[in-house]
Scaffold this motif. Structure first.
Motif, short mmCIF file in Angstrom:
data_model
loop_
_atom_site.label_atom_id
_atom_site.label_comp_id
_atom_site.label_asym_id
_atom_site.label_seq_id
_atom_site.Cartn_x
_atom_site.Cartn_y
_atom_site.Cartn_z
N GLN A 52 0.82 -1.20 0.00
CA GLN A 52 0.00 0.00 0.00
C GLN A 52 0.85 1.25 0.00
O GLN A 52 0.51 2.26 -0.61
N ALA A 53 2.02 1.16 0.66
CA ALA A 53 2.86 2.34 0.74
C ALA A 53 3.41 2.73 -0.63
O ALA A 53 3.71 3.88 -0.88
N SER A 54 3.54 1.76 -1.51
CA SER A 54 4.10 2.04 -2.82
C SER A 54 3.11 1.78 -3.94
O SER A 54 3.49 1.53 -5.06
N THR A 55 1.82 1.86 -3.61
CA THR A 55 0.82 1.48 -4.60
C THR A 55 0.74 2.44 -5.78
O THR A 55 0.27 2.06 -6.83
N ASN A 56 1.23 3.68 -5.60
CA ASN A 56 1.17 4.64 -6.70
C ASN A 56 2.40 4.55 -7.60
O ASN A 56 2.51 5.27 -8.57
N GLN A 57 3.36 3.69 -7.26
CA GLN A 57 4.52 3.51 -8.10
C GLN A 57 4.25 2.39 -9.10
O GLN A 57 3.50 1.46 -8.83
N GLN A 58 4.90 2.50 -10.25
CA GLN A 58 4.74 1.48 -11.29
C GLN A 58 5.46 0.21 -10.84
O GLN A 58 6.64 0.23 -10.53
N ALA A 59 4.72 -0.89 -10.79
CA ALA A 59 5.35 -2.16 -10.42
C ALA A 59 6.36 -2.56 -11.48
O ALA A 59 6.28 -2.16 -12.64
N SER A 60 7.32 -3.34 -11.08
CA SER A 60 8.37 -3.76 -12.00
C SER A 60 7.76 -4.46 -13.20
O SER A 60 7.11 -5.49 -13.08
N SER A 61 7.98 -3.86 -14.38
CA SER A 61 7.39 -4.45 -15.59
C SER A 61 7.98 -5.82 -15.88
O SER A 61 7.30 -6.71 -16.39
N GLU A 62 9.24 -6.00 -15.54
CA GLU A 62 9.86 -7.30 -15.79
C GLU A 62 9.25 -8.38 -14.90
O GLU A 62 9.02 -9.51 -15.35
N ALA A 63 8.98 -8.04 -13.64
CA ALA A 63 8.38 -9.01 -12.72
C ALA A 63 6.98 -9.39 -13.17
O ALA A 63 6.56 -10.54 -13.02
N LEU A 64 6.25 -8.44 -13.71
CA LEU A 64 4.90 -8.75 -14.19
C LEU A 64 4.93 -9.44 -15.54
O LEU A 64 4.04 -10.26 -15.83
N ARG A 65 5.93 -9.14 -16.36
CA ARG A 65 5.95 -9.70 -17.70
C ARG A 65 6.16 -11.21 -17.65
O ARG A 65 5.47 -11.96 -18.35
N GLN A 66 7.10 -11.68 -16.84
CA GLN A 66 7.36 -13.11 -16.69
C GLN A 66 7.29 -13.48 -15.22
O GLN A 66 8.27 -13.91 -14.61
N TRP A 67 6.10 -13.32 -14.66
CA TRP A 67 5.92 -13.53 -13.22
C TRP A 67 6.21 -14.97 -12.82
O TRP A 67 6.58 -15.23 -11.67
N TRP A 68 6.01 -15.92 -13.73
CA TRP A 68 6.21 -17.33 -13.35
C TRP A 68 7.66 -17.63 -13.01
O TRP A 68 7.93 -18.61 -12.31
N SER A 69 8.60 -16.82 -13.50
CA SER A 69 10.00 -17.05 -13.15
C SER A 69 10.26 -16.79 -11.67
O SER A 69 11.27 -17.27 -11.13
N GLY A 70 9.36 -16.07 -11.00
CA GLY A 70 9.53 -15.82 -9.57
C GLY A 70 9.35 -17.06 -8.71
O GLY A 70 9.76 -17.06 -7.54
N PHE A 71 8.76 -18.13 -9.26
CA PHE A 71 8.61 -19.38 -8.51
C PHE A 71 9.89 -20.21 -8.55
O PHE A 71 10.00 -21.19 -7.82
N HIS A 72 10.83 -19.84 -9.43
CA HIS A 72 12.11 -20.54 -9.54
C HIS A 72 11.91 -22.04 -9.74
O HIS A 72 12.55 -22.87 -9.08
N ASP A 73 11.01 -22.38 -10.63
CA ASP A 73 10.71 -23.77 -10.94
C ASP A 73 10.98 -23.97 -12.43
O ASP A 73 10.19 -23.53 -13.28
#
Length: 485
Positions: A52-73
């Protein structure tokens, strides 16, 4: 020869006037930044404090673009890459995008002149009994057989006096962009569907292992109760209860095994393969449940217009319907078309000379002066369609915000349940250690050890379900935020 000098200035004048007027397009102008969407809050009501503290900032486009890589599977990465490369629904969606782009190219071509060439050779034998043959045959030198040669180059151009063609071009381009956004939406949905099926599969595989251990524990407990009954240390009720628990554990295995095969088939179809092929090979190893990644920053609700393909598509359809109002309004005004033909015609042979030259120039004007309200009805229909698309766009914005809020709630509640079950498992492990130690010192019976083992396995089974649900909830949040393209 005296008419040509007069016709040339008139043609140039008509072209100059048409070019000047073509810059004026009737109908309302549209700017994407002015889309009157729904009134949205500045931040999400159910977002955590850190996000909530950073909700007005643009989320990392890379993290959203390939979010499945965050599971490291790596298996999950391989499956989603295959889905995005081979899925038939995605290929069909991309084909629809190509169709829409082709329509937009046609709209571009309509603004420019068109030219064509014609070459025709005609041979004919005249009937002597036809009216023409009976008359012509009386003249000396009449020939029944003749060949006619036609060669010509023509051009035509509809002058866009009041911008109707330009508005149609705007509508078709916006429709093509809406189709492209729909294609992105299919991509996001497929990636999320693949991840959801994968985590359901891995959860079912992990549960199967625990259930098999639980069946072994229930079997040992039932056998031990039966021995105690023979020695008079138990009763038939305890034996019946132990046997009922064993039968229940065995029955619980059947739907879990079915879930494994169903999700494997689901993954195969998503990857464009025959059921029972790729997923069985890639998921035959020991199941592991990866920790669900979390977002430290959330895009603000208003930014969903640039993240959610369904909202983007709704906005582009709104732009298209706005342009179609101008298309309908252009029917109030005259339409001017210019065409010309430079041709040669001869009965003897191909002869490009002054004698066979046959040029033609046409200027046409069409104006719907009296149509008894047809244009009014067309304009009213276009405005009604625009009002409908405006409501759909506002609804899409609200629905997108609702999806994110629901995903945040679901992720939060599932995470709390997972933490509680982790505590339950830890307490069950401690209780098992205590009762095992007491059994080693002769203070507890083997029955108590097996009973506590059964409780621990039940807690592990519930925790596996919660961990799979947590991963699926994370996938749902990324999907709601429009991640995956």
């Amino acid at each position: 020869m005296q008419s040509r000098p007069r016709s040339l200035p008139l043609s140039l004048l008509a072209l100059l006037v048409a070019t000047t007027l073509s810059a004026c397009a009737v109908g309302p102008d549209y700017a994407s930044g002015d889309a009157p969407g729904a009134v949205l809050p500045a931040r999400y009501a159910h977002a955590g404090a850190a996000a909530q503290a950073s909700t007005n900032q643009q989320a990392s486009s890379e993290a959203l673009r390939q979010w499945w890589s965050g599971f490291h599977d790596p298996v999950l990465d391989r499956i989603i890459d295959c889905v995005l490369a081979q899925n038939l629904d995605l290929q069909a969606a991309l084909s629809r995008v190509e169709q829409a782009r082709a329509v937009a190219q046609l709209a571009d071509a309509a603004l420019l002149p068109s030219a064509d060439a014609n070459l025709q050779v005609q041979q004919q034998r005249q009937s002597l009994r036809s009216p023409l043959g009976q008359i012509a045959s009386n003249f000396p030198g009449y020939e029944r057989n003749h060949t006619q040669y036609d060669l010509g180059v023509g051009a035509s151009w509809e002058i866009d006096l009041f911008g109707g063609l330009h508005r149609q071009r705007e509508a078709d381009l916006a429709s093509a962009e809406a189709a492209a956004a729909d294609g992105l939406g299919v991509r996001i949905s497929l990636a999320a569907e693949a991840a959801d099926a994968y985590f359901r599969l891995r959860g079912a595989q992990a549960r199967l292992q625990v259930l098999e251990q639980q069946i072994a524990a229930e079997r040992q407990l039932s056998e031990l109760v039966a021995l105690r009954l023979q020695d008079g240390f138990s009763n038939r009720r305890e034996l019946a209860q132990a046997q009922a628990r064993l039968a229940g554990a065995r029955a619980a295995v059947t739907p879990v095994r079915a879930e494994i095969e169903v999700q494997r088939n689901r993954l195969d179809v998503l990857m464009g393969a025959a059921p029972g092929s790729l997923a069985t090979q890639w998921t035959s190893d020991a199941p592991t449940m990866a920790a669900a990644p979390s977002l430290d920053a959330l895009p603000a609700p208003a930014q969903l217009l640039r993240r959610r393909p369904d909202v983007m598509a709704a906005e582009r359809r709104l732009a298209a319907s706005n342009a179609r109002i101008g298309v309908a309004m252009s029917e109030y005004y005259p339409k001017l078309s210019l065409s010309g033909l430079l041709g040669f015609e001869s009965l003897s042979r191909f002869e490009l000379s002054e004698r066979t030259l046959q040029p033609t120039a046409v200027a046409g004007l069409r104006w719907r002066l009296f149509d008894f309200g047809r244009v009014d009805a067309e304009v009213a229909a276009a405005k009604g369609a625009h009002a409908e698309d405006l409501s759909r766009f506002r609804q899409a914005m609200l629905k997108a915000t609702e999806d994110v809020e629901n995903a945040l709630v679901n992720e939060s509640e599932v995470d709390q349940r997972r933490l509680a079950l982790q505590q339950q498992k830890a307490a069950s492990e401690e209780a098992l250690r205590a009762v095992t130690e007491a059994f080693d010192h002769g203070a507890e019976s083997r029955v108590e050890v097996l009973e506590q083992t059964r409780q621990l396995l039940a807690a592990q089974d519930q925790l596996i379900v919660a961990e799979a649900d947590s991963a699926r909830a994370s996938v749902g949040l990324y999907r709601a935020l429009g991640g995956g393209w």
